[in-house]
Scaffold this motif. Structure first.
Motif: not given
Length: 215
Positions: A42, A85, A132-134, A145-148, A150
């Motif tokens: 995103r 996105s 941002s995103g996954t 699974v990790e978060r990008i 911010w």
């Protein structure tokens, strides 16, 4: 844990899109050697007007947005252009991702007003990309699974000619203006009663009657 960085290599018009559409070509790098299985990305794209110089003619076009130059130290702040996105396929090391940037030429939209006012080709449009995103990783134990974070961001200087060529391809010598229903009905009555051939001619007639010079 993955460690991602983003760079915008170029922003180009999408030649076969039905509506105005730019494509940002991103270079995404992962520096730990982890295998990225996929990435749901995103992005907020912002315009950063204080990073640009403006001619006097451009300043006139920006009066509604930022006021006179004397106030620009307080009013010239970054503002959002769009959210977008995309999904990236798996990679190791680095990859190139195409991020769609759908555009509008509606003058009710602040970003469109800003972009329409810009003319000087030697001073590009300053963009900020906030990511941002996954991230989906693949390893010996299965999927992760990790978060990008911010704080992932990038900047890009978009040539004014890219925006103007995009608009000209879809709306040659025209623009969009939304009017209240009563105003539109009154304008239509004025056109008919004066025997004018179109609403554009009716508006031109009213402007000339008010002493405005149409180039």
């Amino acid at each position: 844990m993955t460690e991602l960085s983003f760079d915008v290599e170029e922003v180009l018009p999408e030649p076969y899109a039905v509506v105005p559409n730019l494509t940002a070509r991103l270079r995404v790098a992962e520096t730990t050697g982890a295998v990225v299985h996929a990435m749901a990305l995103r992005c907020q794209v912002r315009l950063d007007p204080q990073r640009r110089r403006y001619t006097d003619r451009e300043a006139e076009g920006l009066l509604d947005l930022f006021g006179p130059r004397a106030r620009w130290t307080a009013t010239l702040k970054p503002f959002q252009w769009m959210e977008t996105s995309t999904v990236a396929q798996g990679f190791t090391g680095s990859t190139v991702v195409d991020l769609p940037l759908p555009c509008t030429y509606d003058f009710e939209v602040t970003a469109s007003k800003y972009l329409h006012a810009l003319e000087a080709a030697d001073s590009p449009i300053p963009l900020m990309f906030l990511f941002s995103g996954t991230v989906f990783t693949r390893g010996v134990a299965g999927f992760g699974v990790e978060r990008i974070p911010w704080d992932r961001e990038a900047t890009y200087e978009l040539p004014v000619t890219v925006w103007r060529d995009l608009v000209s391809a879809h709306y040659p010598n025209t623009g969009w203006l939304r009017l209240d229903q009563d105003t539109l009905a009154a304008l239509a009555r004025y056109k008919s009663s004066h025997g004018l051939i179109g609403l554009d001619v009716a508006v031109s007639d009213l402007l000339q009657g008010a002493g405005e010079v149409i180039a």
